[in-house]
Design a protein around this motif. Sequence first.
Motif, PDB file in Angstrom:
ATOM      1  N   ARG A 187      86.689  67.970 -21.477  1.00 52.67           N
ATOM      2  CA  ARG A 187      87.791  68.369 -20.840  1.00 52.67           C
ATOM      3  C   ARG A 187      88.958  69.038 -21.784  1.00 52.67           C
ATOM      4  NH1 ARG A 187      93.008  66.271 -19.732  1.00 52.67           N
ATOM      5  NH2 ARG A 187      93.974  67.032 -17.733  1.00 52.67           N
ATOM      6  N   GLU A 201      87.913  70.298 -24.867  1.00 52.12           N
ATOM      7  CA  GLU A 201      87.377  71.453 -25.329  1.00 52.12           C
ATOM      8  C   GLU A 201      87.472  72.731 -24.305  1.00 52.12           C
ATOM      9  OE1 GLU A 201      83.102  70.596 -26.172  1.00 52.12           O
ATOM     10  OE2 GLU A 201      83.844  69.819 -28.220  1.00 52.12           O
ATOM     11  N   LEU A 202      87.388  72.277 -22.911  1.00 53.46           N
ATOM     12  CA  LEU A 202      87.524  73.435 -21.834  1.00 53.46           C
ATOM     13  C   LEU A 202      88.919  73.693 -21.916  1.00 53.46           C
ATOM     14  CD1 LEU A 202      86.554  74.927 -19.390  1.00 53.46           C
ATOM     15  CD2 LEU A 202      87.233  72.950 -17.930  1.00 53.46           C
ATOM     16  N   LEU A 203      90.127  73.076 -22.000  1.00 51.16           N
ATOM     17  CA  LEU A 203      91.331  73.430 -21.975  1.00 51.16           C
ATOM     18  C   LEU A 203      91.759  74.329 -23.267  1.00 51.16           C
ATOM     19  CD1 LEU A 203      93.226  69.977 -20.996  1.00 51.16           C
ATOM     20  CD2 LEU A 203      92.714  72.228 -19.358  1.00 51.16           C
ATOM     21  N   SER A 245      89.473  75.997 -24.926  1.00 49.67           N
ATOM     22  CA  SER A 245      88.785  77.317 -24.492  1.00 49.67           C
ATOM     23  C   SER A 245      89.485  78.261 -23.622  1.00 49.67           C
ATOM     24  CB  SER A 245      87.235  77.032 -24.031  1.00 49.67           C
ATOM     25  OG  SER A 245      86.773  78.407 -23.602  1.00 49.67           O
ATOM     26  N   LEU A 246      90.139  77.593 -22.547  1.00 49.21           N
ATOM     27  CA  LEU A 246      91.104  78.456 -21.772  1.00 49.21           C
ATOM     28  C   LEU A 246      92.228  78.742 -22.161  1.00 49.21           C
ATOM     29  CD1 LEU A 246      90.511  76.431 -18.268  1.00 49.21           C
ATOM     30  CD2 LEU A 246      89.438  78.392 -18.967  1.00 49.21           C
ATOM     31  N   ARG A 247      92.952  77.924 -23.234  1.00 44.35           N
ATOM     32  CA  ARG A 247      94.035  78.380 -24.037  1.00 44.35           C
ATOM     33  C   ARG A 247      93.826  79.623 -24.944  1.00 44.35           C
ATOM     34  NH1 ARG A 247      95.195  73.897 -26.237  1.00 44.35           N
ATOM     35  NH2 ARG A 247      96.183  72.956 -24.242  1.00 44.35           N
ATOM     36  N   GLU A 248      92.526  79.626 -25.721  1.00 47.08           N
ATOM     37  CA  GLU A 248      92.372  80.477 -26.381  1.00 47.08           C
ATOM     38  C   GLU A 248      91.952  81.906 -25.799  1.00 47.08           C
ATOM     39  OE1 GLU A 248      88.944  81.486 -30.013  1.00 47.08           O
ATOM     40  OE2 GLU A 248      88.706  79.739 -28.840  1.00 47.08           O
ATOM     41  N   ARG A 249      91.340  81.831 -24.407  1.00 50.15           N
ATOM     42  CA  ARG A 249      91.010  83.029 -23.542  1.00 50.15           C
ATOM     43  C   ARG A 249      92.262  83.619 -23.172  1.00 50.15           C
ATOM     44  NH1 ARG A 249      86.645  81.351 -18.973  1.00 50.15           N
ATOM     45  NH2 ARG A 249      87.332  83.333 -18.345  1.00 50.15           N
ATOM     46  N   ALA A 250      93.349  82.555 -22.737  1.00 48.64           N
ATOM     47  CA  ALA A 250      94.571  83.245 -22.382  1.00 48.64           C
ATOM     48  C   ALA A 250      95.278  84.020 -23.513  1.00 48.64           C
ATOM     49  CB  ALA A 250      95.285  82.141 -21.826  1.00 48.64           C
ATOM     50  N   TRP A 251      95.264  83.448 -24.781  1.00 44.72           N
ATOM     51  CA  TRP A 251      95.817  83.932 -25.978  1.00 44.72           C
ATOM     52  C   TRP A 251      95.195  85.320 -26.085  1.00 44.72           C
ATOM     53  CZ3 TRP A 251      93.869  85.491 -30.676  1.00 44.72           C
ATOM     54  CH2 TRP A 251      95.067  85.750 -31.594  1.00 44.72           C
ATOM     55  N   ARG A 252      93.943  85.519 -26.267  1.00 37.04           N
ATOM     56  CA  ARG A 252      92.980  86.644 -26.426  1.00 37.04           C
ATOM     57  C   ARG A 252      93.438  87.607 -25.178  1.00 37.04           C
ATOM     58  NH1 ARG A 252      86.859  84.656 -28.003  1.00 37.04           N
ATOM     59  NH2 ARG A 252      87.517  83.758 -30.278  1.00 37.04           N
TER      60      ARG A 252
END
Length: 363
Positions: A138, A140-142, A144-151
């Motif tokens: 969970r 790591e998923l958060l 990843s989602l935070r990094e995708r949102a930043w990107r």
Amino acid sequence: MGTCGPSRGAVVLTGVAIGALSAGSLLGSHGPLDVAAAALGIAGAVAAAYRPVGVGLALGVLAALSPAATPAATFATFNAARRRPLRGALAVLAVGIAGHAVQGWWRSYPGLGYGWWLLLMAAAYAALFGWGVWARARHELLLSLRERAWRAEAEQGRRVDEARLAERTLIAREMHDVLAHRLSLLAMYAGALQYRPDAPPERLAEAAGVIRVGVHQALDELREVIAVLRHEEVGVVHSLPDVPRLVQEAVAAGQTVHFHDAADAPDVPPVVGRTAYRVVQEALTNARKHAAGQPVTVSLGTGDGRLVIDVRNPVAERVPDLSGSGVGLVGLTERVGLAGGTLAHAVTATGEFRLRAELPCRT
């Protein structure tokens, strides 16, 4: 790998609480081994917050000797599964189950057989291990989602910057195409007023009137460009039928232009018509700027489904040093390319500057 899930402080507090449970297991135990195991369990529960694998393996071994290590050992299994790679966490899990298997073998629990004891301990360890793995996944998923949102935000910002740059380039190109032609005409009349102050008053008044009209036309064309850039409807948009009037304006300003219109394309697409008008406008403007006093030949024709624009003028012996030279041709080449055509310009062996554009009559 960094800490997953709760903060390090929260994990330490959890370890202290579990250490207190280990101390509570001393009630009813009188052996020195139990006292030492309880003390090690308290310290181990806290240390497991920092080194869950190494400390967890030691606590699993200690659990084989005393029940006081059980809370700390189970906590180390959960923390190892949550914070460390799977191989290390599985080692802590295996050692913990094995330690409690030994503990259940030498220490009897009334009303609970050895098989049930081992099954319950294995189930408890498996549950804690699964909980830790889920918490890790969970987190790591958060991340990843935070990094995708930043990107995505950074990519959106980059697209906005590119769109702004493209819009500025478009505006600069439109301004150059529209105003450079009009202002070059005004410069010719202003030059006549400057160098011929002895001209008859009626000629001076005529030149001043042309300058005034030219300024109003430049403002009108500027408003037209802004409206087009905003995708608004405008009353008049220059197109292919306006080329003869453009030539007449240049002739009226004193430029020698030989115009040959053999184009049979009454229904060219709007983008092609506007581009053709800009090509002739830019060619006349460049001739006035870089080959003042030289005659210009403008020819329009059609063939093989294409509109051909050919403009020629002799190269001046002395080209004036004007800032921005060549920028208009660069923008014009891009404009013609966007309309599906081609543009070439060069100085020929006969000493002429030639500009040739070919545009599709159909899109």
